[in-house]
Design an enzyme around this catalytic site. Structure first.
Site, PDB file in Angstrom:
ATOM      1  N   LYS A 181     -13.219   2.518   0.474  1.00  0.00           N
ATOM      2  CA  LYS A 181     -12.955   2.426   1.907  1.00  0.00           C
ATOM      3  C   LYS A 181     -14.227   2.789   2.674  1.00  0.00           C
ATOM      4  O   LYS A 181     -14.790   3.859   2.475  1.00  0.00           O
ATOM      5  CB  LYS A 181     -11.807   3.360   2.296  1.00  0.00           C
ATOM      6  CG  LYS A 181     -10.473   2.958   1.694  1.00  0.00           C
ATOM      7  CD  LYS A 181      -9.415   4.015   1.917  1.00  0.00           C
ATOM      8  CE  LYS A 181      -9.054   4.183   3.369  1.00  0.00           C
ATOM      9  NZ  LYS A 181      -7.946   5.165   3.545  1.00  0.00           N
ATOM     10  N   ARG A 187       0.841  -1.197   0.000  1.00  0.00           N
ATOM     11  CA  ARG A 187       0.000   0.000   0.000  1.00  0.00           C
ATOM     12  C   ARG A 187       0.878   1.250   0.000  1.00  0.00           C
ATOM     13  O   ARG A 187       1.760   1.402   0.841  1.00  0.00           O
ATOM     14  CB  ARG A 187      -0.918  -0.005   1.227  1.00  0.00           C
ATOM     15  CG  ARG A 187      -1.696   1.297   1.460  1.00  0.00           C
ATOM     16  CD  ARG A 187      -2.612   1.149   2.665  1.00  0.00           C
ATOM     17  NE  ARG A 187      -3.248   2.396   3.042  1.00  0.00           N
ATOM     18  CZ  ARG A 187      -2.934   3.109   4.124  1.00  0.00           C
ATOM     19  NH1 ARG A 187      -1.951   2.691   4.929  1.00  0.00           N
ATOM     20  NH2 ARG A 187      -3.573   4.226   4.408  1.00  0.00           N
ATOM     21  N   THR A 194      -6.707  -1.323   9.958  1.00  0.00           N
ATOM     22  CA  THR A 194      -6.539  -0.344  11.037  1.00  0.00           C
ATOM     23  C   THR A 194      -6.304  -0.998  12.410  1.00  0.00           C
ATOM     24  O   THR A 194      -7.126  -1.785  12.885  1.00  0.00           O
ATOM     25  CB  THR A 194      -7.726   0.632  11.161  1.00  0.00           C
ATOM     26  OG1 THR A 194      -8.130   1.071   9.877  1.00  0.00           O
ATOM     27  CG2 THR A 194      -7.317   1.841  11.983  1.00  0.00           C
TER      28      THR A 194
END
Length: 482
Positions: free
Chosen positions: A218, A35, A276
């Site tokens: 997202k 990423r 996350t």
């Protein structure tokens, strides 16, 4: 490079992982997708990381996916007179407005007129990742008079979240548009769109990408959860971004939402990343907490296609250890008989096409015989995604003549990608599949594999053949050393 697990690992690159040696070590430790966070780094730095990844891909003969994550419309307060910020006490009054003067304990600049237009009395405003909560008492086109519900220190440039309204924001800022064009020209495989609220946001990104990258939405706002089915329909993949989602929603709501979104993505045969704070303590510690390991395990038990590291691999002190930990946890979970029971119990019959029937039949054959792999020829990656939706017990080998398709499939559960020559006969497809399975160490000559393909060849959406074939099968050409 074959992985001995099905879930994929996404690693974010940053200061702790920017050299050839560091990035290669991350890939060898288990990172399948890299990423690039467009919120940080100049275009020259992004280009250099992209170049290094492609070099590693060539050196190791291993397709690698690159995900460019656009920053999105980030909302922030202005500066403060006191560089240390101001303490807002619970019950105090606080004003947000468009005045450019630096902030005090009584007011601050919020240079976003779109927020004021969407607010109404009773709306909530969250500042600094939700540490400060304000309730709107009165508002207009350029101000909001608020009461501090949860106090704390507010300082310059802290982020603002507006959880209970759909903001009339452009999905892509000017920076996002420039970044999107830049990374598409570089040749990334996936584009992640931040702060998506509605399906139109995804369609805007797709129109700008012009087919040069797959689009991943997202999910980090309540509005996106409310419109998820429509967003999923126009997206190629999903990221459950639990950071902002956990700020804008009560924290207890996030786990069931995560489970629901993962199941819907699987049913739609579209890859989903859970992201996350998965191993956040490993930013500073070589060992994760037990709770973090359980969090990673939960995402795997739910059937996620991929799990993601953020600061752990980008800026932490132990990036290799973080990837290795994820890899080890994934292997252990997938070896648990309970994992297979959970995954198979959550399977739902989906679709009524010939391709749906072919991949379901392939999975059933694997469950009742000793077939070693399901090998599928695919142009767009759709057939491999349909096979992955079934979560078969045997490895998936996805064969394609298109490098871009092979890279994008690095995000799909259980898929081992192989780039092959274009074939125009099913016999050649079987031979290519057998060679790929043997080369990956998935099968030996005495084993059998399943081969799926479509006739006519090299046309999307034509999967209509299934054959159980011996892995020793080969074509004899004058130039063929076999």
């Amino acid at each position: 490079m074959r992985r001995h697990r099905n879930v994929k690992i996404v690693a974010t690159l940053g200061p702790a992982s920017e050299t050839y040696e560091q990035i290669r070590a991350l890939h060898e430790a288990g990172a399948d997708v890299f990423r690039l966070n467009m919120s940080h780094g100049k275009h020259e730095e992004i280009a250099e990381k992209h170049k290094i990844i492609r070099q590693i891909e060539q050196d190791l003969d291993s397709p690698i996916a690159i995900l460019a994550d656009l920053q999105g419309p980030k909302l922030r307060v202005g500066g403060f007179v006191n560089p240390e910020g101001e303490m807002l006490e619970e019950g105090a009054k606080f004003r947000l407005d468009m005045d450019s003067a630096e902030g005090t304990v009584e007011r601050a600049t919020l240079p976003h007129p779109e927020i004021f237009k969407a607010l109404k009395p009773g709306s909530s405003l969250l500042v600094n990742d939700g540490k400060i909560r304000l309730t709107v008492d009165d508002c207009g086109d350029d101000f909001a008079e608020c009461t501090v519900v949860a106090g704390g220190v507010i300082s310059s440039r802290k982020g603002v979240n507006v959880p209970d309204v759909v903001l009339p924001l452009a999905a892509l800022s000017q920076k996002d548009r420039k970044d999107l064009e830049f990374v598409c020209q570089l040749g990334v495989d996936w584009l992640a769109l931040s702060f998506v609220q509605r399906p139109e946001d995804v369609e805007e990104g797709r129109a700008l990408a012009k087919g040069r990258a797959a689009i991943l939405a997202k999910i980090e706002k309540p509005a996106a959860v409310d419109s998820f089915d429509e967003i999923l329909a126009v997206s190629d993949g999903i990221m459950v971004a639990r950071g902002d989602l956990g700020v804008e929603l009560p924290v207890q709501n996030v786990p069931p939402i995560q489970k629901q979104l993962v199941r819907k993505c699987r049913s739609a045969a579209k890859p989903v990343i859970v992201a996350t704070q998965m191993l956040e303590s490993m930013i500073e510690s070589p060992m994760p907490t037990r709770a973090e390991v359980s969090d990673v395990a939960t995402a795997i038990y739910e059937g996620s296609d991929a799990i993601m590291l953020s600061a752990e691999s980008a800026a932490g002190s132990y990036p290799i250890e973080a990837v290795t930990t994820m890899d080890n946890v994934a292997k252990e979970i997938e070896a648990d008989p309970t994992y297979t029971e959970i995954i198979e119990a959550s399977r739902k019959s989906s679709g009524k096409t010939v391709a749906d029937g072919i991949v379901a039949a392939a999975r059933e054959i694997v469950e009742t015989t000793d077939v070693k792999a399901i090998c599928c020829f695919t142009q767009s990656g759709t057939t491999a995604a349909l096979v992955a939706r079934e979560r078969p017990r045997a490895p998936i080998v996805a064969l394609t003549p298109l490098v871009g398709t092979a890279r994008r499939m690095c995000l799909t559960w259980g898929t081992n990608c192989a780039i092959t020559d274009t074939v125009d006969r099913f016999k050649m497809a079987v031979v290519s599949a057998a060679r790929a399975a043997r080369k990956m160490g998935i099968a030996e000559e005495s084993d059998q594999i399943i081969v799926t393909a479509g006739v006519p060849f090299n046309v999307e959406g034509t999967t209509n053949i299934l054959r159980v074939a011996p892995c020793e099968e080969r074509l004899i050409f004058r130039t063929d050393p076999e």
